[in-house]
Motif scaffolding. Structure first.
Motif, mmCIF file in Angstrom:
data_model
loop_
_atom_site.group_PDB
_atom_site.id
_atom_site.type_symbol
_atom_site.label_atom_id
_atom_site.label_comp_id
_atom_site.label_asym_id
_atom_site.label_seq_id
_atom_site.Cartn_x
_atom_site.Cartn_y
_atom_site.Cartn_z
ATOM 1 N N ALA A 105 0.841 -1.204 0.000
ATOM 2 C CA ALA A 105 0.000 0.000 0.000
ATOM 3 C C ALA A 105 0.871 1.248 0.000
ATOM 4 O O ALA A 105 0.591 2.221 -0.686
ATOM 5 C CB ALA A 105 -0.927 -0.013 1.206
ATOM 6 N N LYS A 106 1.966 1.185 0.759
ATOM 7 C CA LYS A 106 2.868 2.333 0.776
ATOM 8 C C LYS A 106 3.450 2.564 -0.619
ATOM 9 O O LYS A 106 3.695 3.698 -1.027
ATOM 10 C CB LYS A 106 3.994 2.115 1.793
ATOM 11 C CG LYS A 106 4.833 3.381 1.972
ATOM 12 C CD LYS A 106 6.056 3.202 2.852
ATOM 13 C CE LYS A 106 6.916 4.457 2.785
ATOM 14 N NZ LYS A 106 8.184 4.313 3.488
ATOM 15 N N ASP A 157 1.149 -0.748 9.093
ATOM 16 C CA ASP A 157 1.111 0.648 8.663
ATOM 17 C C ASP A 157 -0.155 0.929 7.843
ATOM 18 O O ASP A 157 -0.621 0.070 7.104
ATOM 19 C CB ASP A 157 2.353 0.931 7.804
ATOM 20 C CG ASP A 157 2.633 2.413 7.702
ATOM 21 O OD1 ASP A 157 2.864 3.030 8.758
ATOM 22 O OD2 ASP A 157 2.607 2.940 6.584
ATOM 23 N N LYS A 158 -0.689 2.142 8.003
ATOM 24 C CA LYS A 158 -1.964 2.455 7.355
ATOM 25 C C LYS A 158 -1.806 3.318 6.109
ATOM 26 O O LYS A 158 -2.763 3.532 5.378
ATOM 27 C CB LYS A 158 -2.870 3.173 8.355
ATOM 28 C CG LYS A 158 -3.303 2.252 9.488
ATOM 29 C CD LYS A 158 -3.952 3.014 10.620
ATOM 30 C CE LYS A 158 -4.274 2.043 11.769
ATOM 31 N NZ LYS A 158 -4.671 2.725 12.978
ATOM 32 N N GLU A 159 -0.605 3.823 5.882
ATOM 33 C CA GLU A 159 -0.397 4.746 4.767
ATOM 34 C C GLU A 159 -0.715 4.077 3.420
ATOM 35 O O GLU A 159 -0.206 3.010 3.105
ATOM 36 C CB GLU A 159 1.064 5.215 4.768
ATOM 37 C CG GLU A 159 1.274 6.466 3.948
ATOM 38 C CD GLU A 159 2.747 6.795 3.734
ATOM 39 O OE1 GLU A 159 3.609 6.106 4.319
ATOM 40 O OE2 GLU A 159 3.017 7.735 2.964
ATOM 41 N N GLY A 160 -1.568 4.714 2.668
ATOM 42 C CA GLY A 160 -1.887 4.214 1.330
ATOM 43 C C GLY A 160 -3.055 3.248 1.279
ATOM 44 O O GLY A 160 -3.529 2.896 0.208
ATOM 45 N N SER A 161 -3.529 2.810 2.456
ATOM 46 C CA SER A 161 -4.625 1.846 2.485
ATOM 47 C C SER A 161 -5.957 2.553 2.727
ATOM 48 O O SER A 161 -6.008 3.614 3.343
ATOM 49 C CB SER A 161 -4.415 0.829 3.604
ATOM 50 O OG SER A 161 -3.215 0.129 3.412
ATOM 51 N N ASP A 162 -7.032 1.930 2.251
ATOM 52 C CA ASP A 162 -8.375 2.429 2.543
ATOM 53 C C ASP A 162 -8.962 1.718 3.750
ATOM 54 O O ASP A 162 -9.854 2.236 4.423
ATOM 55 C CB ASP A 162 -9.278 2.243 1.325
ATOM 56 C CG ASP A 162 -8.791 3.083 0.152
ATOM 57 O OD1 ASP A 162 -8.810 4.324 0.287
ATOM 58 O OD2 ASP A 162 -8.365 2.519 -0.862
ATOM 59 N N GLU A 175 -10.446 -2.045 10.110
ATOM 60 C CA GLU A 175 -10.475 -0.624 10.401
ATOM 61 C C GLU A 175 -10.644 0.098 9.076
ATOM 62 O O GLU A 175 -9.808 -0.060 8.178
ATOM 63 C CB GLU A 175 -9.108 -0.206 10.944
ATOM 64 C CG GLU A 175 -8.997 -0.069 12.423
ATOM 65 C CD GLU A 175 -7.545 0.170 12.790
ATOM 66 O OE1 GLU A 175 -7.151 1.319 12.973
ATOM 67 O OE2 GLU A 175 -6.800 -0.830 12.848
ATOM 68 N N ALA A 176 -11.687 0.903 8.958
ATOM 69 C CA ALA A 176 -11.842 1.708 7.751
ATOM 70 C C ALA A 176 -11.024 2.980 7.924
ATOM 71 O O ALA A 176 -11.038 3.601 8.986
ATOM 72 C CB ALA A 176 -13.302 2.038 7.518
ATOM 73 N N LEU A 177 -10.253 3.342 6.893
ATOM 74 C CA LEU A 177 -9.356 4.491 7.015
ATOM 75 C C LEU A 177 -9.759 5.638 6.107
ATOM 76 O O LEU A 177 -9.321 6.758 6.281
ATOM 77 C CB LEU A 177 -7.919 4.053 6.682
ATOM 78 C CG LEU A 177 -7.408 2.861 7.491
ATOM 79 C CD1 LEU A 177 -6.156 2.279 6.851
ATOM 80 C CD2 LEU A 177 -7.127 3.267 8.932
ATOM 81 N N THR A 178 -10.581 5.344 5.113
ATOM 82 C CA THR A 178 -11.035 6.383 4.176
ATOM 83 C C THR A 178 -12.516 6.132 3.895
ATOM 84 O O THR A 178 -13.078 5.124 4.337
ATOM 85 C CB THR A 178 -10.283 6.297 2.834
ATOM 86 O OG1 THR A 178 -10.631 5.049 2.218
ATOM 87 C CG2 THR A 178 -8.777 6.393 3.003
#
Lengths: 346, 318, 278
Positions: A105-106, A157-162, A175-178
């Motif tokens: 995702a990163k 890590d959550k960067e780049g993931s939805d 976990e929803a991130l976007t």
């Protein structure tokens, strides 16, 4: 956190199948000994146990992509005269990637800067990126050669993931991130996740400490300009490299490409295909001149791009996600983390 | 024996050459990596064990300007013989340090056995057992179970050419008729079955050319038709027909030249059994010309010669 | 940028005229098929374009006609590879694709009020031509203009019509040279860097702009340094293999800079900061 959910293990298959009725779903599938992102199908053997051999970058950045097609049309009144007609291909389906890893995702965020955050955004990448939801899975354990924590990432890590999914004892915590990620929570069989947040956090922290750090206790330091420009350093570091493209093609952040025309009779296509800076042809000019004729110059450019040029251009961000694939699958076991480690100034 | 003797030999050899290519430990205990030794203090890094999988002879043509020492296993030594047949190396500038070998590991097979866990330690025991330690615990494997297929029919455990030998020679106990058993078995399948099989395998190809670049006999390298626009036989598209075409050409260019070191298959990041194609052609070359690549420096590869009439090839009767 | 929606999509142009500059260099004068586009198209001297021969591919060339003369866009093509060979097979009336303008331009604003020294070799005069014609069309903005230009042999000199015109003008000093004696050649003989030393222009208030084969540039830069030109007053324009033209595809980078987007025009001071440039 409100935007969480939980899928019991027994409902996991149905959850993915349900999503596949609403969008094109890519999942890691086992084929022989190889794990690859493939469009979901009931006949596929899904494999979430280890990172796929190749990252899901091809979902958003296909190995070959048609930029436009061209057709030659002869003027019936004047056969000497030919008109050319161009047709773009900019239709992209709604897509969900399930089971990417945080490093994968990163990788997309490394693409985003040159491909979308410029005055000349790439409509093919941007179009697919906007239509794609990235559902990432926390790593259960590190893999051979991986070092995400040393380059600013982590196995959760959550960067780049939805959305981020963490496997817990009885199922999967989401976990929803976007906004796109929240839609995933509407998938079939998703229950309230609140009760599993604690377990998931514990799991995420436990894996974090297992990832190796090749750069020593102080972490990644500055690349020493003296060593970076020392030909002998590179010659020694990469004499074993065979200059193939496995490292670049398997890399979630490598984004170089080629553009070629492929023609059949009166029509053809201009295509964009993966290319790699390790190939001798990459910079070879029609005159025969090649600015990077030796493999050490090419390797230096590759390392330089990830650890020096890209950070220089984009606010210190390292264009390496530490997934370890270039190390794991290198025919000669060239280890980029070792090279970068040796490049650090004293 | 083994590593210690090898270090002694290399210490000596290093006095007369520019560089010696050997093995050292890679990023973990399961991976060896080639090391280019030009200083005596590097000799301590040298290892020899079944993780030393790479064919180091492959580097020789690119180092033609230098005098080079190279560590070779039996299988790898055939590369040197083939290079001699094809005039690709100057034998007088190569010092061959042979190491008799009872089989190497297939990294892919070992990782499969330990569920792809990170490797903490690998210990080779005298009886051929391998202890692999991962965070999930210790797994005991037998070398025979995790060797690449090429080892199970190896006829040349002792190098066919060498200047120094780092251990006592080993005689092969394998039956020559077994070498191409897998090919014969596969040929028993119908054309349709074979087509389906290869289409499925090649579908995974990412055209990274690791198979080509790691191949000791792929001597075109930088002027390969895979990337050429003139002739423009293969497009850059990532579809089955282009991948198929590339692998067919790779295989056919190796007919009667492939030394069966298996590097093409070992290095494939997509696990495509590309060596089978080359073996198939070698099998045919053996049947047609009674030729086996890389065993006798005096031989001429059949595709380097021309006879108006070939004994075993029936001409079209017009 | 040519197409704000899709930077990869070329615009179609028609060739109006083809000039054979030398035995292996042709200039193509093209106009957009859409007459409106010819009016809205803007660029600055030094910017480049990607020419397409559909079915063969794209290659990068400087727009060597100046923006002050918008009857057509001119590109000069030396036959070297697949695309340039295909371009050489095109005739007036034929169509091709253009993606332009790409890259940066010569800092012509900062050059105002200065003396200008052009040093070119072979096809390297192409990018200089744009700026020379632009300056001649705005002659009052610049002080003395000196042009040192050379090629292997007299037939290899490009833009012969321009050279004749410049030679005739009183407000331009043109110094022509060829590498070796040639029947009928009465001007200078010698390599461009040597002639530069003979001419020995003063660095005072002067900007030097150079383009030519890499080996020529190398010695010109050395000689300019000897003549005490400051790095920031030496400008060159680079070429490299390019594909995307928008700073992504990874071929033409010098460290973190992309020749196609951050260049092709760089001062020597900038180049010295970039790995592998000099």
């Amino acid at each position: 956190m409100a935007d969480t959910g939980f899928i019991p293990k027994e409902k996991w298959g149905a959850f993915i199948e349900g999503l596949s009725t609403k969008a094109q779903v890519y999942v890691p599938c086992l084929e022989g000994d190889t794990v690859l992102f493939r469009p979901f199908g009931k006949e596929k053997t899904l494999c979430f146990e280890r990172p796929a051999n190749s990252p899901p970058k091809s979902v958003i950045f296909p190995q070959s992509d048609t930029l436009f097609s061209f057709t030659f049309i002869k003027d019936p009144d004047n056969p000497q005269k030919t008109e050319v007609e161009l047709k773009e291909h900019l239709d992209f389906p709604k897509t969900i990637v399930i089971g990417s890893r945080p490093c994968d995702a990163k990788g997309f965020t490394v693409y985003d800067r040159p491909y979308t955050e410029t005055d000349t955004p790439d409509p093919y990448y941007k179009g697919r990126r906007e239509k794609t939801t990235i559902v990432t899975m926390t790593c259960n354990s590190p893999s051979a050669g991986c070092f995400c924590t040393a380059v600013g990432g982590s196995p959760a890590d959550k960067e780049g993931s939805d959305a981020l999914i963490t496997e817990v004892e009885k199922g999967y915590f989401i976990e929803a991130l976007t906004e796109k990620g929240k839609e995933i929570l509407q998938g079939p069989g998703v229950e309230d996740g609140k009760a599993y947040q604690g377990d998931a956090t514990k799991k995420q922290e436990a894996v974090h400490s297992m990832v190796k750090n090749p750069f020593g206790p102080k972490g990644l330091g500055k690349v020493s300009p003296e060593l970076f420009d020392n030909d002998e350093f590179w010659d020694n570091a990469v004499s074993k490299c065979v200059s193939c493209g496995a490292c670049t093609y398997l890399c979630p952040t490598c984004y170089c490409f080629n553009i070629t025309d492929e023609q059949t009779s009166d029509k053809g296509e201009r295509i964009r295909t993966w290319d790699g800076c390790m190939y001798v042809h990459f910079t070879l000019e029609a005159s025969g001149h090649n600015p990077r004729p030796t493999k050490f110059q090419r390797f230096k450019n590759r390392v330089g791009h990830k650890f020096s040029f890209y950070p220089e251009k984009y606010n210190g961000v390292i264009a390496c996600c530490g997934c370890g694939r270039c190390i794991r699958y290198c025919p000669m076991s060239v280890d980029i983390s070792e090279i970068v480690s040796n490049l650090q100034g004293a | 024996m083994g590593p210690e003797k090898m270090k002694e030999i290399i210490t000596d050899v290093l006095k007369d050459v520019d560089v010696v290519i050997g093995y050292k430990q890679g990023f973990d205990k399961l991976h060896a990596t080639p090391c280019f030794i030009n200083k005596a203090e590097q000799i301590e890094e040298i290892i020899w064990s079944p993780v030393c999988v790479q064919n180091l002879a492959s580097f020789l043509p690119s180092l033609k300007a230098k005098k080079v020492g190279v560590v070779v296993k039996g299988c790898d030594s055939r590369t040197i013989v083939q290079y001699m047949q094809e005039g690709l190396i100057d034998r007088s500038k190569v010092v061959v340090v042979g190491i008799p070998c009872t089989g190497v590991v297939s990294v892919k097979k070992v990782l499969d056995k330990v569920n792809h866990q990170p490797i903490e330690d690998v210990v080779f025991e005298a009886d051929g057992a391998i202890l692999v330690k991962t965070p999930a615990g210790e797994t005991k494997l037998s070398l025979a179970d995790v060797s690449p297929d090429k080892c199970s029919t190896c006829l040349y455990p002792t190098p066919v050419v060498y200047d120094h030998l780092a251990a006592e020679p080993i005689k092969s106990v394998k039956a020559p008729e077994d070498v191409y058993k897998d090919v014969e078995e596969f040929e028993g399948k119908s054309l349709e079955e074979r087509k389906v099989y290869w289409e499925k395998e090649f579908d995974r190809c990412i055209r990274c050319y690791a198979c080509r670049n790691a191949c000791p006999m792929c001597v075109c390298q930088d002027s390969c038709i895979a990337e050429s626009r003139d002739p423009h036989w293969i497009s850059q598209k990532s579809n089955l027909s282009e991948k198929f075409m590339f692998h067919m050409i790779h295989s056919i260019h190796l007919a009667g030249r492939c030394v069966e070191c298996g590097e093409c298959e070992r290095v494939c990041p997509m696990g495509i059994p590309v060596n089978a194609l080359k073996k198939k052609l070698n099998h045919d070359m053996k049947a047609l010309y009674n030729y086996e690549p890389g065993v006798n420096p005096e031989d001429k590869p059949p595709m380097y010669t021309f006879s108006v009439e070939e004994k075993k090839i029936e001409e079209h009767k017009l | 940028m040519a197409n704000t929606i899709n930077p990869y999509l070329p615009e179609i142009v028609t060739i109006k005229n083809v000039i054979e500059e030398t035995p292996n260099i042709k200039s193509f004068q093209v106009v957009f098929n859409d007459p409106e586009r010819m009016k809205t198209f803007t660029y600055e001297p030094g910017q480049v374009g990607q020419l397409s021969v559909f079915g063969v591919g794209e290659s990068t060339f400087v727009i060597n006609s100046p923006p002050t003369r918008m009857d057509y866009l001119q590109f000069s093509v030396m036959k070297a590879g697949e695309v340039t060979a295909a371009l050489h097979d095109l005739y007036p009336g034929d169509q091709m694709g253009v993606r332009a303008p790409l890259g940066n331009a010569f800092p012509y604003e900062q050059m105002k009020g200065k003396k200008i020294l052009f040093i070119g070799g072979g096809i390297g005069l192409a990018p200089l031509r744009t700026l020379i014609l632009f300056m001649l069309d705005n002659r009052a903005d610049y002080k003395d203009i000196t042009i040192i230009y050379g090629s292997r042999t007299p037939p290899d000199l490009c833009y012969k019509e321009d050279l004749n015109e410049w030679e005739a003008r009183k407000d331009v000093e043109l110094i022509l040279t060829v590498d070796a004696e040639y029947p009928g050649w009465k001007k200078k003989v010698g390599f461009v860097p040597t002639v530069l030393n003979e001419v020995a222009p003063s660095p005072e208030d002067t900007i030097a702009i150079t383009c030519g084969p890499p080996i020529m540039i190398k010695f010109v830069l050395q000689n300019l340094a000897q003549l005490k030109f400051k790095d920031e007053n030496i400008i060159t324009t680079l070429e490299a293999r390019m594909k995307c033209g928008i700073g992504i595809c990874g071929r033409c980078n010098l460290g973190s800079k992309y020749i196609c987007k951050d260049g092709p025009v760089f001062s020597l001071a900038q180049l010295k900061e970039l790995p592998g440039a000099i």
